[in-house]
Scaffold this motif. Structure first.
Motif, PDB file in Angstrom:
ATOM      1  N   LEU A 236     -69.412  12.573   6.058  1.00 51.33           N
ATOM      2  CA  LEU A 236     -68.830  12.326   4.737  1.00 51.33           C
ATOM      3  C   LEU A 236     -68.698  10.848   4.401  1.00 51.33           C
ATOM      4  O   LEU A 236     -68.228  10.496   3.320  1.00 51.33           O
ATOM      5  N   ASN A 237     -69.079   9.989   5.350  1.00 51.64           N
ATOM      6  CA  ASN A 237     -69.012   8.537   5.149  1.00 51.64           C
ATOM      7  C   ASN A 237     -67.602   8.096   4.767  1.00 51.64           C
ATOM      8  O   ASN A 237     -67.365   7.441   3.752  1.00 51.64           O
ATOM      9  N   VAL A 238     -66.643   8.476   5.625  1.00 48.73           N
ATOM     10  CA  VAL A 238     -65.240   8.130   5.407  1.00 48.73           C
ATOM     11  C   VAL A 238     -64.644   7.615   6.712  1.00 48.73           C
ATOM     12  O   VAL A 238     -65.199   7.799   7.792  1.00 48.73           O
ATOM     13  N   THR A 239     -63.494   6.960   6.594  1.00 43.45           N
ATOM     14  CA  THR A 239     -62.650   6.667   7.747  1.00 43.45           C
ATOM     15  C   THR A 239     -61.476   7.626   7.653  1.00 43.45           C
ATOM     16  O   THR A 239     -60.785   7.673   6.637  1.00 43.45           O
ATOM     17  N   LEU A 240     -61.271   8.396   8.709  1.00 38.77           N
ATOM     18  CA  LEU A 240     -60.375   9.536   8.614  1.00 38.77           C
ATOM     19  C   LEU A 240     -59.207   9.435   9.582  1.00 38.77           C
ATOM     20  O   LEU A 240     -59.379   9.178  10.769  1.00 38.77           O
ATOM     21  N   THR A 241     -58.013   9.630   9.058  1.00 41.23           N
ATOM     22  CA  THR A 241     -56.809   9.788   9.865  1.00 41.23           C
ATOM     23  C   THR A 241     -56.155  11.095   9.430  1.00 41.23           C
ATOM     24  O   THR A 241     -55.803  11.249   8.264  1.00 41.23           O
ATOM     25  N   LEU A 242     -56.037  12.025  10.369  1.00 46.06           N
ATOM     26  CA  LEU A 242     -55.483  13.325  10.017  1.00 46.06           C
ATOM     27  C   LEU A 242     -53.969  13.339  10.220  1.00 46.06           C
ATOM     28  O   LEU A 242     -53.486  13.146  11.332  1.00 46.06           O
ATOM     29  N   PRO A 243     -53.214  13.597   9.159  1.00 46.98           N
ATOM     30  CA  PRO A 243     -51.757  13.700   9.292  1.00 46.98           C
ATOM     31  C   PRO A 243     -51.390  15.037   9.921  1.00 46.98           C
ATOM     32  O   PRO A 243     -52.196  15.965   9.974  1.00 46.98           O
ATOM     33  N   ARG A 244     -50.170  15.148  10.421  1.00 43.31           N
ATOM     34  CA  ARG A 244     -49.672  16.426  10.940  1.00 43.31           C
ATOM     35  C   ARG A 244     -48.924  17.129   9.815  1.00 43.31           C
ATOM     36  O   ARG A 244     -47.850  16.694   9.399  1.00 43.31           O
ATOM     37  N   LEU A 245     -49.527  18.216   9.315  1.00 40.74           N
ATOM     38  CA  LEU A 245     -48.943  18.962   8.207  1.00 40.74           C
ATOM     39  C   LEU A 245     -48.811  20.437   8.581  1.00 40.74           C
ATOM     40  O   LEU A 245     -49.580  20.953   9.393  1.00 40.74           O
ATOM     41  N   ASN A 246     -47.847  21.117   7.969  1.00 37.08           N
ATOM     42  CA  ASN A 246     -47.661  22.559   8.174  1.00 37.08           C
ATOM     43  C   ASN A 246     -47.517  22.909   9.656  1.00 37.08           C
ATOM     44  O   ASN A 246     -48.101  23.874  10.142  1.00 37.08           O
ATOM     45  N   VAL A 247     -46.753  22.101  10.384  1.00 32.50           N
ATOM     46  CA  VAL A 247     -46.588  22.278  11.830  1.00 32.50           C
ATOM     47  C   VAL A 247     -45.558  23.365  12.103  1.00 32.50           C
ATOM     48  O   VAL A 247     -44.480  23.391  11.499  1.00 32.50           O
ATOM     49  N   SER A 248     -45.878  24.275  13.026  1.00 34.80           N
ATOM     50  CA  SER A 248     -44.946  25.345  13.385  1.00 34.80           C
ATOM     51  C   SER A 248     -43.729  24.768  14.105  1.00 34.80           C
ATOM     52  O   SER A 248     -43.837  23.761  14.813  1.00 34.80           O
ATOM     53  N   PRO A 249     -42.562  25.403  13.969  1.00 33.37           N
ATOM     54  CA  PRO A 249     -41.374  24.917  14.678  1.00 33.37           C
ATOM     55  C   PRO A 249     -41.540  25.082  16.186  1.00 33.37           C
ATOM     56  O   PRO A 249     -42.371  25.875  16.640  1.00 33.37           O
ATOM     57  N   PRO A 250     -40.760  24.338  16.980  1.00 34.31           N
ATOM     58  CA  PRO A 250     -40.879  24.462  18.434  1.00 34.31           C
ATOM     59  C   PRO A 250     -40.423  25.828  18.920  1.00 34.31           C
ATOM     60  O   PRO A 250     -39.657  26.526  18.241  1.00 34.31           O
ATOM     61  N   GLY A 251     -40.911  26.215  20.092  1.00 32.99           N
ATOM     62  CA  GLY A 251     -40.527  27.504  20.672  1.00 32.99           C
ATOM     63  C   GLY A 251     -41.191  27.685  22.020  1.00 32.99           C
ATOM     64  O   GLY A 251     -42.151  26.985  22.356  1.00 32.99           O
ATOM     65  N   ASP A 252     -40.689  28.631  22.786  1.00 35.62           N
ATOM     66  CA  ASP A 252     -41.214  28.905  24.117  1.00 35.62           C
ATOM     67  C   ASP A 252     -42.425  29.818  24.009  1.00 35.62           C
ATOM     68  O   ASP A 252     -42.299  30.984  23.628  1.00 35.62           O
ATOM     69  N   THR A 253     -43.604  29.288  24.349  1.00 33.65           N
ATOM     70  CA  THR A 253     -44.829  30.082  24.283  1.00 33.65           C
ATOM     71  C   THR A 253     -45.487  30.174  25.659  1.00 33.65           C
ATOM     72  O   THR A 253     -46.711  30.174  25.779  1.00 33.65           O
ATOM     73  N   GLN A 254     -44.662  30.272  26.675  1.00 30.37           N
ATOM     74  CA  GLN A 254     -45.172  30.487  28.037  1.00 30.37           C
ATOM     75  C   GLN A 254     -45.560  31.953  28.172  1.00 30.37           C
ATOM     76  O   GLN A 254     -44.731  32.842  27.961  1.00 30.37           O
ATOM     77  N   LEU A 255     -46.798  32.199  28.520  1.00 25.75           N
ATOM     78  CA  LEU A 255     -47.301  33.569  28.646  1.00 25.75           C
ATOM     79  C   LEU A 255     -47.351  33.958  30.116  1.00 25.75           C
ATOM     80  O   LEU A 255     -47.822  33.194  30.952  1.00 25.75           O
TER      81      LEU A 255
END
Length: 200
Positions: free
Chosen positions: A154-173
């Motif tokens: 795309l011929n851009v310089t890209l920095t991806l922000p952190r958006l729509n991040v899920s809340p923290p939680g225990d995801t040990q399976l």
């Protein structure tokens, strides 16, 4: 979903894979931004091929497609945490007061309850025969490779922000539940492995 006309690229929005951040960074440069309804924003490859691709072909373009896939356990963990948020408490799709093991065990059922009915990354990127139908696959966990591709294409310089991040939680399976997940949903792991192997 983002459509880049001049660059002949369509970025498909697989849910819970950072596509909101990609949209936030690249929407101003896109020829088309499909945000709503979710059925269009998150259209899988088979729906894109049926409805949007023919339209683009008729107007003189047949863009390549790109999708990002997340490790299946991490992807399910993100869904589990997202649906544990406070505004869903008391609703059928809430995962509040539920273990991650129980969430995954429900997910692998033939017809999961609404809280675990989160779709399939494999079905998102595969055709009706189970073959990967997306041109460029990237792993969510390998952001440098994804960003390098997008910057070049795309011929851009890209920095991806952190958006729509899920809340923290225990995801040990637990090992037992992980083994069942890998057995019942082998296709999910296969496409994620393929995303790491494809040279884009």
């Amino acid at each position: 979903m983002l459509i880049f006309w001049k660059e002949k690229l369509v970025i498909l929005a697989v849910p819970k894979t950072g596509t909101t951040a990609i949209e936030g960074a690249l929407a101003p440069r896109a020829a088309m931004v499909l945000r709503d309804p979710p059925e269009i924003k998150h259209a899988p490859i088979y729906r894109y091929r049926r409805f949007l691709q023919p339209l683009l072909v008729q107007t003189g373009q047949d863009p390549e497609t790109l999708a990002v896939l997340r490790h299946p356990i991490d992807w399910l963990g993100s869904w589990y945490r997202y649906r544990a948020r406070r505004d869903l408490i008391g609703r059928p799709n809430s995962t509040q007061d539920m273990s991650f093991d129980d969430f995954v065990l429900e997910y692998i059922k033939g017809k999961p309850a609404s809280f675990a009915n989160v779709g399939s990354q494999a079905k998102f990127v595969c055709d009706g025969e189970g073959r990967i139908a997306v041109d460029h696959l990237f792993r969510y966990e390998d952001q440098p490779r994804l960003i390098a591709f997008l910057e070049q294409r795309l011929n851009v310089t890209l920095t991806l922000p952190r958006l729509n991040v899920s809340p923290p939680g225990d995801t040990q399976l637990s090992p037992e539940v992980e083994a069942r997940l890998r057995d019942k949903r082998a296709a999910e792991f296969a496409v994620w492995e393929a995303a790491g192997a494809v040279q884009s």
